[in-house]
Design a protein around this motif. Structure first.
Motif, mmCIF file in Angstrom:
data_model
loop_
_atom_site.group_PDB
_atom_site.id
_atom_site.type_symbol
_atom_site.label_atom_id
_atom_site.label_comp_id
_atom_site.label_asym_id
_atom_site.label_seq_id
_atom_site.Cartn_x
_atom_site.Cartn_y
_atom_site.Cartn_z
ATOM 1 N N PHE A 134 69.925 -22.881 90.320
ATOM 2 C CA PHE A 134 69.259 -21.660 90.579
ATOM 3 C C PHE A 134 68.760 -21.584 92.053
ATOM 4 N N PHE A 135 69.253 -22.753 92.951
ATOM 5 C CA PHE A 135 68.987 -22.622 94.422
ATOM 6 C C PHE A 135 70.271 -22.612 95.150
ATOM 7 N N VAL A 136 71.418 -23.258 94.545
ATOM 8 C CA VAL A 136 72.470 -23.352 95.419
ATOM 9 C C VAL A 136 73.682 -22.555 94.662
ATOM 10 N N ASP A 137 74.442 -21.884 95.453
ATOM 11 C CA ASP A 137 75.845 -21.319 95.061
ATOM 12 C C ASP A 137 76.754 -22.423 94.749
ATOM 13 N N LEU A 138 76.889 -22.634 93.722
ATOM 14 C CA LEU A 138 77.596 -24.119 93.074
ATOM 15 C C LEU A 138 78.736 -23.572 92.269
ATOM 16 N N SER A 139 80.133 -23.547 92.141
ATOM 17 C CA SER A 139 80.985 -23.384 91.280
ATOM 18 C C SER A 139 81.899 -24.414 91.129
ATOM 19 N N VAL A 140 82.403 -24.772 90.114
ATOM 20 C CA VAL A 140 83.495 -25.849 89.659
ATOM 21 C C VAL A 140 85.012 -25.375 89.913
ATOM 22 N N HIS A 141 85.350 -26.222 90.890
ATOM 23 C CA HIS A 141 86.886 -25.930 91.328
ATOM 24 C C HIS A 141 87.839 -26.615 90.494
ATOM 25 N N ASN A 142 87.448 -27.810 89.930
ATOM 26 C CA ASN A 142 88.395 -28.679 88.974
ATOM 27 C C ASN A 142 87.490 -29.522 88.164
ATOM 28 N N TRP A 143 87.229 -29.198 86.866
ATOM 29 C CA TRP A 143 86.651 -29.872 85.888
ATOM 30 C C TRP A 143 87.148 -31.317 85.554
ATOM 31 N N PHE A 144 88.210 -31.648 85.710
ATOM 32 C CA PHE A 144 88.585 -32.956 85.427
ATOM 33 C C PHE A 144 88.246 -33.981 86.517
ATOM 34 N N ALA A 145 88.477 -33.350 87.792
ATOM 35 C CA ALA A 145 87.863 -34.165 88.783
ATOM 36 C C ALA A 145 86.250 -34.438 88.868
ATOM 37 N N VAL A 146 85.477 -33.331 88.497
ATOM 38 C CA VAL A 146 84.178 -33.512 88.163
ATOM 39 C C VAL A 146 83.989 -34.471 87.146
ATOM 40 N N LEU A 147 84.105 -34.460 86.053
ATOM 41 C CA LEU A 147 84.093 -35.276 84.807
ATOM 42 C C LEU A 147 84.634 -36.744 85.253
ATOM 43 N N TYR A 148 85.803 -37.064 85.626
ATOM 44 C CA TYR A 148 86.118 -38.168 86.079
ATOM 45 C C TYR A 148 85.491 -38.959 87.036
ATOM 46 N N PHE A 149 85.112 -38.444 88.221
ATOM 47 C CA PHE A 149 84.541 -39.267 89.040
ATOM 48 C C PHE A 149 82.842 -39.555 88.641
ATOM 49 N N LEU A 150 82.432 -38.388 87.778
ATOM 50 C CA LEU A 150 81.137 -38.562 87.347
ATOM 51 C C LEU A 150 81.029 -39.804 86.473
ATOM 52 N N VAL A 151 82.036 -39.792 85.302
ATOM 53 C CA VAL A 151 81.785 -41.012 84.541
ATOM 54 C C VAL A 151 82.223 -42.312 85.203
ATOM 55 N N ALA A 152 83.284 -42.024 86.083
ATOM 56 C CA ALA A 152 83.814 -43.453 86.721
ATOM 57 C C ALA A 152 82.510 -43.983 87.439
ATOM 58 N N ALA A 153 81.856 -43.330 88.137
ATOM 59 C CA ALA A 153 80.844 -43.553 89.169
ATOM 60 C C ALA A 153 79.549 -44.107 88.235
ATOM 61 N N GLY A 154 79.241 -43.589 87.429
ATOM 62 C CA GLY A 154 78.245 -43.932 86.453
ATOM 63 C C GLY A 154 78.557 -45.246 85.797
ATOM 64 N N LEU A 155 79.829 -45.532 85.331
ATOM 65 C CA LEU A 155 80.217 -46.944 84.729
ATOM 66 C C LEU A 155 80.058 -47.857 85.817
ATOM 67 N N MET A 156 80.692 -47.560 86.979
ATOM 68 C CA MET A 156 80.636 -48.690 88.128
ATOM 69 C C MET A 156 79.452 -49.020 88.412
ATOM 70 N N LEU A 157 78.513 -48.082 88.645
ATOM 71 C CA LEU A 157 76.927 -48.602 88.828
ATOM 72 C C LEU A 157 76.401 -49.297 87.699
ATOM 73 N N SER A 158 76.689 -48.859 86.688
ATOM 74 C CA SER A 158 76.195 -49.485 85.290
ATOM 75 C C SER A 158 76.706 -51.024 85.333
ATOM 76 N N LEU A 159 77.687 -51.098 85.563
ATOM 77 C CA LEU A 159 78.343 -52.712 85.689
ATOM 78 C C LEU A 159 77.798 -53.433 86.968
ATOM 79 N N LEU A 160 77.471 -52.867 88.078
ATOM 80 C CA LEU A 160 76.823 -53.559 89.297
ATOM 81 C C LEU A 160 75.475 -53.744 88.934
ATOM 82 N N GLY A 161 74.914 -53.005 88.108
ATOM 83 C CA GLY A 161 73.578 -53.050 87.929
ATOM 84 C C GLY A 161 73.386 -54.367 86.872
ATOM 85 N N MET A 162 74.283 -54.378 85.894
ATOM 86 C CA MET A 162 74.378 -55.591 85.283
ATOM 87 C C MET A 162 74.682 -56.935 85.811
ATOM 88 N N ILE A 163 75.805 -56.900 86.970
ATOM 89 C CA ILE A 163 75.862 -58.250 87.743
ATOM 90 C C ILE A 163 74.556 -58.433 88.331
#
Length: 260
Positions: A134-163
């Motif tokens: 509602f505040f930023v003009d944001l559109s998706v250019h590449n859905w695969f990149a968005v989903l891949y890095f979103l999931v990969a980053a969340g998983l990385m920090l989850s694992l770092l949190g466990m360590i």
């Protein structure tokens, strides 16, 4: 046979996963809406303070450039907080045995806890992105990149949190990891600026920061531009996920700093 016990494959895994997800969903004001408001405040403050002066960054308005980085930063902080707090609280309260005694393999423990941390990161990311719409003009250019890095980053920090949770004996230790490792890496990863503005050793150090590749790749998914090679960033993040997963799996299998 009537009254016999039926074996359900992966029942323990799904039970622990559901328990860990319900743990953060029971307090949504603290685990979802609070980080959402904090991220929106970052957006408002930096846009108001620097938006006019900075004008455009990487060819787009500063708020549009800033938004993906802030979404990713919320994922980083919340995925890490979920898994680290789960383990540290269990150790401090003395009920870590409830996690170790059930017939769960170290692989099931690693998967269940890390996926729950990923789930919290994704929930917060969706909440933040929905509000930013509602505040930023944001559109998706590449859905695969968005989903891949979103999931990969969340998983990385989850694992770092466990360590972090495994090696910490009390909340002070966990706070030290958060304040002296996670926060500096996330703030110095290009969230608020393009690393192309940097020079010399700061430019080189930025490319040694794995958080940079997560944010840069995620931002590419929206803007179509990046400060590094996307395939290189995807490979770095993916390999780090595999390495951290193996480390956590090994630590849980050995009961490192968990068994008396």
């Amino acid at each position: 046979m009537h009254g016999s016990i039926t074996f359900v494959p992966m029942l323990g895994f799904f039970t622990l996963l559901a328990k860990e997800i319900q743990r953060f969903l029971k307090v949504p004001l603290q685990t979802v809406f609070a980080p959402m408001m904090t991220t929106l405040l970052f957006l408002a403050i930096f846009t108001l303070a620097f938006g006019g002066e900075r004008g455009h960054e990487s060819g787009v308005p500063f708020s549009t450039f800033l938004a993906p980085g802030l979404i990713m930063m919320s994922v980083i902080q919340n995925a890490f907080a979920n898994t680290s707090s789960s383990i540290v609280i269990s150790k401090v309260q003395g009920n870590i045995v409830d996690l170790l005694m059930p017939p769960l393999t170290s692989l099931e423990l690693t998967l269940a806890i890390s996926l729950a941390g990923l789930a919290r990161g994704l929930v917060v990311a969706v909440a933040v992105a929905t509000c930013m719409y509602f505040f930023v003009d944001l559109s998706v250019h590449n859905w695969f990149a968005v989903l891949y890095f979103l999931v990969a980053a969340g998983l990385m920090l989850s694992l770092l949190g466990m360590i972090g949770g495994i090696i910490s004996d009390k909340f002070d230790h966990m706070a030290a990891v958060t304040n002296f490792v996670i926060m500096p890496l996330s703030f110095l990863s290009g969230t608020f600026y393009s690393v192309e503005r940097l020079s010399g050793i700061w430019y080189e150090l930025s490319h040694l920061n794995p958080f940079f590749y997560m944010i840069d790749g995620f931002r590419y998914g929206f803007l179509g531009t990046s400060d590094s090679e996307i395939l290189k960033g995807a490979l770095v993040v993916g390999l780090l996920d595999l390495f951290l997963f193996a480390v956590v799996w090994f630590m849980l299998g050995r009961g490192f700093k968990l068994k008396a």
